[in-house]
Design a protein around this motif. Structure first.
Motif, PDB file in Angstrom:
ATOM      1  N   ARG A  34     -34.358 100.876  42.725  1.00  0.00           N
ATOM      2  CA  ARG A  34     -34.293 102.206  43.322  1.00  0.00           C
ATOM      3  C   ARG A  34     -33.182 102.280  44.366  1.00  0.00           C
ATOM      4  O   ARG A  34     -32.433 103.271  44.433  1.00  0.00           O
ATOM      5  CB  ARG A  34     -35.642 102.553  43.966  1.00  0.00           C
ATOM      6  CG  ARG A  34     -35.727 104.011  44.407  1.00  0.00           C
ATOM      7  CD  ARG A  34     -37.130 104.374  44.844  1.00  0.00           C
ATOM      8  NE  ARG A  34     -37.438 103.836  46.177  1.00  0.00           N
ATOM      9  CZ  ARG A  34     -38.496 103.098  46.457  1.00  0.00           C
ATOM     10  NH1 ARG A  34     -39.343 102.757  45.507  1.00  0.00           N
ATOM     11  NH2 ARG A  34     -38.708 102.674  47.682  1.00  0.00           N
ATOM     12  N   LEU A  35     -33.059 101.222  45.200  1.00  0.00           N
ATOM     13  CA  LEU A  35     -31.992 101.201  46.202  1.00  0.00           C
ATOM     14  C   LEU A  35     -30.613 101.177  45.544  1.00  0.00           C
ATOM     15  O   LEU A  35     -29.646 101.700  46.096  1.00  0.00           O
ATOM     16  CB  LEU A  35     -32.155  99.976  47.112  1.00  0.00           C
ATOM     17  CG  LEU A  35     -33.387  99.963  48.023  1.00  0.00           C
ATOM     18  CD1 LEU A  35     -33.485  98.633  48.760  1.00  0.00           C
ATOM     19  CD2 LEU A  35     -33.335 101.118  49.025  1.00  0.00           C
ATOM     20  N   LEU A 175     -26.552  94.624  48.015  1.00  0.00           N
ATOM     21  CA  LEU A 175     -27.842  95.202  47.649  1.00  0.00           C
ATOM     22  C   LEU A 175     -28.977  94.231  47.951  1.00  0.00           C
ATOM     23  O   LEU A 175     -30.076  94.646  48.329  1.00  0.00           O
ATOM     24  CB  LEU A 175     -27.825  95.589  46.175  1.00  0.00           C
ATOM     25  CG  LEU A 175     -28.819  96.658  45.696  1.00  0.00           C
ATOM     26  CD1 LEU A 175     -30.227  96.142  45.586  1.00  0.00           C
ATOM     27  CD2 LEU A 175     -28.756  97.893  46.592  1.00  0.00           C
ATOM     28  N   ALA A 178     -29.719  94.724  51.540  1.00  0.00           N
ATOM     29  CA  ALA A 178     -30.423  95.995  51.736  1.00  0.00           C
ATOM     30  C   ALA A 178     -31.894  95.854  51.358  1.00  0.00           C
ATOM     31  O   ALA A 178     -32.779  96.396  52.033  1.00  0.00           O
ATOM     32  CB  ALA A 178     -29.759  97.091  50.906  1.00  0.00           C
ATOM     33  N   THR A 179     -32.178  95.123  50.284  1.00  0.00           N
ATOM     34  CA  THR A 179     -33.560  94.897  49.870  1.00  0.00           C
ATOM     35  C   THR A 179     -34.294  94.042  50.890  1.00  0.00           C
ATOM     36  O   THR A 179     -35.458  94.312  51.215  1.00  0.00           O
ATOM     37  CB  THR A 179     -33.590  94.214  48.489  1.00  0.00           C
ATOM     38  OG1 THR A 179     -32.832  94.988  47.564  1.00  0.00           O
ATOM     39  CG2 THR A 179     -35.023  94.064  47.987  1.00  0.00           C
ATOM     40  N   PHE A 182     -35.199  96.211  53.768  1.00  0.00           N
ATOM     41  CA  PHE A 182     -36.288  97.125  53.435  1.00  0.00           C
ATOM     42  C   PHE A 182     -37.638  96.435  53.569  1.00  0.00           C
ATOM     43  O   PHE A 182     -38.592  97.012  54.092  1.00  0.00           O
ATOM     44  CB  PHE A 182     -36.098  97.649  52.005  1.00  0.00           C
ATOM     45  CG  PHE A 182     -37.146  98.639  51.578  1.00  0.00           C
ATOM     46  CD1 PHE A 182     -36.950  99.999  51.768  1.00  0.00           C
ATOM     47  CD2 PHE A 182     -38.339  98.226  50.994  1.00  0.00           C
ATOM     48  CE1 PHE A 182     -37.917 100.930  51.387  1.00  0.00           C
ATOM     49  CE2 PHE A 182     -39.316  99.133  50.611  1.00  0.00           C
ATOM     50  CZ  PHE A 182     -39.098 100.491  50.807  1.00  0.00           C
TER      51      PHE A 182
END
Length: 313
Positions: A34-35, A175, A178-179, A182
Motif C-alpha cells: 500500500r505504501l 520503501l 518507510a515500512t 510505519f
C-alpha cells in the motif's frame, strides 16, 4: 535480486506454524504494498495429501509466489513431509527465494536445501539443527543470514526483520525504511547473540565431567580453578580430561568458564546499577579493559550498550 510484487510471498502453513507470525508478516507485506502504491500479493499454502494448495490469496491471480516463507513454531522443531519437501524443491528449481524463521529452518534442512550453506535458527534450537544436519553451517549468533536464494532468520519474532528484508527486495531500501517507520520497527541489523543465553550441556552422560560442571557452578564465576584442578576434581589425567570435557560440553574448559562469567556479567548488567569495572572484578576479570573487549566480541554489544538495551533498573 528484485522480486515481483504480483507474485508476492507465499507462507507455508505447516502443522504447528505460529499463526501470529503468519498474520503479522502478511499484514507487514500488505502495508508495504500500500505504501508503494501497488499490490504486494500474499498467499497462504497448506499441505493437502501429496501436494500443497493455496488456502488464501490476496490477489487471486494464481501465480506461484516469488518468495516462500516457512514461519516459526512455538513447539518442537517441525518435521517435513514428502509433499512439503517436493514442493520446496520445485519452488527452488523455479527460482523462488526460500525463507525460514526460527524452527522453519528444519524444513529447509530436512529437504536437503541447506547442505553446505550457512543458516541460522533460534539459538535454543541451534545445537539440535547442527546435530540433525551436520552439513549445515549453523550460526546462531546471527539473526538473519541472507544467502541469496535462501534467507534464514533466527528468533521467533525475527519475522519482522525478515519482512523488512523482503520489502527491500520487492521495492528497494527507501520503501523498506518507510515500512519500518510505519510499524515502529528497527531496520534489520540486530544480532541474535544479543539475546542468547548460555545453556550448559548436562545431559551428556559423563559423570566425571558433570561433577566438574557442578563444582564450577558452586564456586561462582570469579573462581579460578584451572585445568589441573578441574582434572583432579574429575579424577582424570589432564589430556583425558580435556578430551572428555570438550566431547561432553562442546567447549574447552577455558571457553566454558568464559561463558559462565559472561552469563553472570549479563545478569548483573540487567539487574543492578553496579559500575561496569566492579562487575568485571566480580565475575573474575582483573582487567576491566580486557573484560569490555571480550564482552563486545562475544555478545556483540559493549557492556554499556547492553545495559541500556536490557537493563531493568
Amino acid at each position: 535480486m528484485t522480486l515481483d510484487p504480483s507474485a508476492g510471498a507465499g507462507l507455508l502453513l505447516y502443522p504447528g506454524a505460529q499463526a501470529a507470525a503468519v498474520h503479522g508478516l502478511s499484514d507487514l507485506l500488505s502495508v508495504a504494498g500500500r505504501l508503494a502504491g501497488t499490490v504486494l500479493r500474499v498467499s497462504h499454502w497448506q499441505p493437502a495429501g501429496d501436494r500443497l494448495v493455496p488456502v488464501f490469496d490476496s490477489a487471486g491471480n494464481g501465480l506461484m509466489p516469488a518468495v516462500v516463507v516457512l514461519p516459526p513454531s512455538l513447539g518442537e522443531p517441525p518435521g517435513s513431509t514428502p509433499a512439503i519437501t517436493g514442493w520446496l524443491h520445485d519452488r527452488q528449481a523455479a527460482g523462488t527465494v526460500l525463507c525460514s524463521v526460527c524452527a522453519g529452518a528444519f524444513l529447509l534442512a530436512d529437504a536437503g536445501l541447506l547442505a553446505g550453506r550457512p543458516a541460522t535458527t533460534h539459538w535454543s534450537y541451534a545445537e539440535t539443527l547442527a546435530s540433525r544436519h551436520p552439513g549445515v553451517k549453523v550460526d546462531a549468533d546471527r539473526l538473519i543470514i541472507d544467502d541469496g536464494d535462501i534467507i534464514t532468520a533466527g528468533g521467533v519474532m525475527a519475522w519482522t526483520d525478515l519482512g523488512l528484508i523482503l520489502v527491500e527486495r520487492f521495492f528497494g531500501p527507501a520503501l523498506m525504511m518507510a515500512t519500518a517507520r510505519f510499524f515502529l520497527l528497527d531496520p534489520p541489523g540486530r544480532e541474535q547473540r544479543f539475546y542468547a543465553r548460555f545453556q550448559p550441556k548436562t545431559d551428556h552422560g559423563d559423570s566425571a565431567i558433570l561433577k566438574v560442571q557442578q563444582r564450577l557452578a558452586a564456586a561462582g564465576p570469579a573462581a579460578d580453578l584451572g585445568v589441573a584442578a578441574m582434572a583432579a576434581e574429575a579424577g582424570l589425567e589432564e589430556r583425558t580430561f580435556l578430551r572428555r570435557f570438550r566431547k561432553a560440553t562442546g567447549l574447552r574448559p577455558t571457553e566454558y568458564c568464559q561463558q559462565l562469567r559472561l552469563a553472570a556479567a549479563r545478569e548483573r548488567l540487567e539487574t543492578t546499577r553496579d559500575a561496569i569495572d566492579s562487575i568485571a572484578f566480580t565475575v573474575g576479570y582483573q582487567d576491566p579493559g580486557a573484560f569490555r573487549k571480550l564482552f563486545l566480541k562475544r555478545v556483540g554489544l559493549s557492556p554499556g550498550d547492553y545495559r541500556r538495551r536490557f537493563g531493568s533498573l
